[in-house]
Scaffold this active site. Sequence first.
Site, PDB file in Angstrom:
ATOM      1  N   HIS B  61      28.691 -10.483  20.823  1.00 57.72           N
ATOM      2  CA  HIS B  61      29.823  -9.584  20.611  1.00 57.72           C
ATOM      3  C   HIS B  61      29.381  -8.153  20.896  1.00 57.72           C
ATOM      4  O   HIS B  61      28.202  -7.912  21.147  1.00 57.72           O
ATOM      5  CB  HIS B  61      30.401  -9.744  19.203  1.00 57.72           C
ATOM      6  CG  HIS B  61      29.462  -9.372  18.085  1.00 57.72           C
ATOM      7  ND1 HIS B  61      28.254 -10.024  17.859  1.00 57.72           N
ATOM      8  CD2 HIS B  61      29.555  -8.422  17.113  1.00 57.72           C
ATOM      9  CE1 HIS B  61      27.662  -9.482  16.803  1.00 57.72           C
ATOM     10  NE2 HIS B  61      28.420  -8.507  16.339  1.00 57.72           N
ATOM     11  N   ASP B  65      24.505  -3.191  17.630  1.00 55.19           N
ATOM     12  CA  ASP B  65      23.204  -3.809  17.324  1.00 55.19           C
ATOM     13  C   ASP B  65      22.968  -5.074  18.150  1.00 55.19           C
ATOM     14  O   ASP B  65      21.874  -5.644  18.093  1.00 55.19           O
ATOM     15  CB  ASP B  65      23.045  -4.083  15.815  1.00 55.19           C
ATOM     16  CG  ASP B  65      24.177  -4.899  15.215  1.00 55.19           C
ATOM     17  OD1 ASP B  65      25.322  -4.801  15.714  1.00 55.19           O
ATOM     18  OD2 ASP B  65      23.937  -5.638  14.238  1.00 55.19           O
ATOM     19  N   HIS B  66      23.968  -5.487  18.908  1.00 52.90           N
ATOM     20  CA  HIS B  66      23.800  -6.686  19.745  1.00 52.90           C
ATOM     21  C   HIS B  66      23.791  -6.390  21.237  1.00 52.90           C
ATOM     22  O   HIS B  66      23.567  -7.292  22.045  1.00 52.90           O
ATOM     23  CB  HIS B  66      24.889  -7.713  19.406  1.00 52.90           C
ATOM     24  CG  HIS B  66      24.745  -8.233  18.013  1.00 52.90           C
ATOM     25  ND1 HIS B  66      24.196  -9.459  17.722  1.00 52.90           N
ATOM     26  CD2 HIS B  66      25.025  -7.649  16.814  1.00 52.90           C
ATOM     27  CE1 HIS B  66      24.151  -9.632  16.407  1.00 52.90           C
ATOM     28  NE2 HIS B  66      24.661  -8.547  15.833  1.00 52.90           N
ATOM     29  N   HIS B 265      18.818 -11.823  11.333  1.00 55.90           N
ATOM     30  CA  HIS B 265      19.862 -10.808  11.167  1.00 55.90           C
ATOM     31  C   HIS B 265      19.927 -10.341   9.715  1.00 55.90           C
ATOM     32  O   HIS B 265      20.989 -10.240   9.101  1.00 55.90           O
ATOM     33  CB  HIS B 265      21.218 -11.375  11.612  1.00 55.90           C
ATOM     34  CG  HIS B 265      22.215 -10.290  11.968  1.00 55.90           C
ATOM     35  ND1 HIS B 265      23.010  -9.693  11.043  1.00 55.90           N
ATOM     36  CD2 HIS B 265      22.538  -9.713  13.149  1.00 55.90           C
ATOM     37  CE1 HIS B 265      23.796  -8.796  11.633  1.00 55.90           C
ATOM     38  NE2 HIS B 265      23.510  -8.785  12.913  1.00 55.90           N
TER      39      HIS B 265
END
Lengths: 304, 304
Positions: B61, B65-66, B265
């Site tokens: 997504h 942070d991704h 995570h």
Amino acid sequence: MLDVCLLGTSGMMPLPNRWLTSCMLKYNGSSLLIDCGEGTQIAIKEADRHFKSIDIICITHFHADHISGLPGLLLAIANSNRVEPLIMIGPKGLTKVVQSLCIIAPELPFPIQCIEINKKDEYFEINGYHIHAFKVDHKVLCYGYAIEIKRQGRFDIDKAKTNNVPLSLWNKLQHGETIVENNMTYTPDMVLGNPRKGLKMTYCTDSRPVRCIVDAAKDSDLFICEGMYGDEDKKEKAIQKKHMMFSEAATLAKKANVKELWLTHYSPSLINAQQYLLNTQKIFNQTYLGEDGKYIDLMFEDEE
Amino acid sequence: MLDVCLLGTSGMMPLPNRWLTSCMLKYNGSSLLIDCGEGTQIAIKEADRHFKSIDIICITHFHADHISGLPGLLLAIANSNRVEPLIMIGPKGLTKVVQSLCIIAPELPFPIQCIEINKKDEYFEINGYHIHAFKVDHKVLCYGYAIEIKRQGRFDIDKAKTNNVPLSLWNKLQHGETIVENNMTYTPDMVLGNPRKGLKMTYCTDSRPVRCIVDAAKDSDLFICEGMYGDEDKKEKAIQKKHMMFSEAATLAKKANVKELWLTHYSPSLINAQQYLLNTQKIFNQTYLGEDGKYIDLMFEDEE
């Protein structure tokens, strides 16, 4: 006092144990960051600096190693509960670059005001920082930043009396206010001696060594300058890629009569910067190797 | 053999000594990366993996942070002299996000092909990776990825003879080719036994624990799943922020009958993940804490 922290020393790409080159200043509670590559937010944490007070971010140019950490940093600042506006200064095109990168940080709780530099030299005064942006010589449009903290003269009681300034106004004038009373205008200089020596730091990366850097860095207390390569055999590469050698940075430092030089923006190929230091110090004795997290408290002359 | 390396374990923001969550697979010389937060390129170096073989990048997504490390990673891949096309898979909007972020990486020497996932479940086969993208339940559109390496049956000489396959074709059919000769079509299954058990790993972050994750992860050799919080007192927060507890991940793992679960995570507030492990293992015994750089070589059943 001006706190200057070199957050990282890498050029081109971040490495394990070497953050990308960026620098954080703090003066009178307000922080100013120069450049923000990938990982700068972690470097800020490691250097024990804080996000919330970052009022100004100056960007030298739009190569990824100088700005790729921006969305993450802005989110970290958001996470610190900042709601006050944040000012960004950078080359023409800044607004578009910031907007594009912020596609993954779309809902910041503070507004960003982008100031694009349009001339060769521009000057800004924000929160006591006197910022001189000066165009340098890189592959893309790129600016260095000379940052000064000015210092007013001492309170001069004789001058105040000679200028017939009412006693009740002395304190306000001393703190910089201009006051109109009984049709008379009273200005701070009526109670102050000559301005005293302030503080100055100059930051330059990435560029070939050009004259305007000497002019901008003149008499700096600290000059942070790129030293992409130490090995003189790499000079051709430096010229081709529009970067600077250790020796060239030192020559600039000497000409600019700075107090000290910190080298940074090391090439990933530069493993042992130390081996080039002695030769560089022969050019300019007060040359030091930048290190991640290296900092200095620049003090006014009689401040302790 | 499928090499799986968990590059980082942090959620929300990278921390000193904790890279953002992402995962790198390597099979038959081709690498597949899932997610790419700020610093992932450094994590790849630290894990001693290489940039050039990255053929596929799957994005779960568009939270920073991704994906915030994408421009830096693409430049690192460029620097590895890659010229072959790179495939990116991600939620609807991927093309625009990639284009926006690449404003600071405008001249890559390889083309990027963006594949946007449009349905709840989609399937891709690239370089031997059978990729199942499945929609999960996060604050924004988000997908998990189940990745399988299939394994064909053994060569079956009796079957080849029974099917009257000419000897000259056996080798090609065994290696997957379909051949037409003398108006006859010969397919690999005519010389092969039943498919053997392959390898499967499933990756899911960020999401609430929903049924489709169990279905997608069914019988995985490895299930890498977010465990944002260990402390059950934070469950309300997990629900509100659409994240998952250690206990919820373990329950999914148990229901999906996976071989092992790696948690990742972690919230920046989670300092000591170890203290929650025993309780989590009571739900699913083969639960392990993810660590930056933790890796496993998944082997076919009779492969050594």
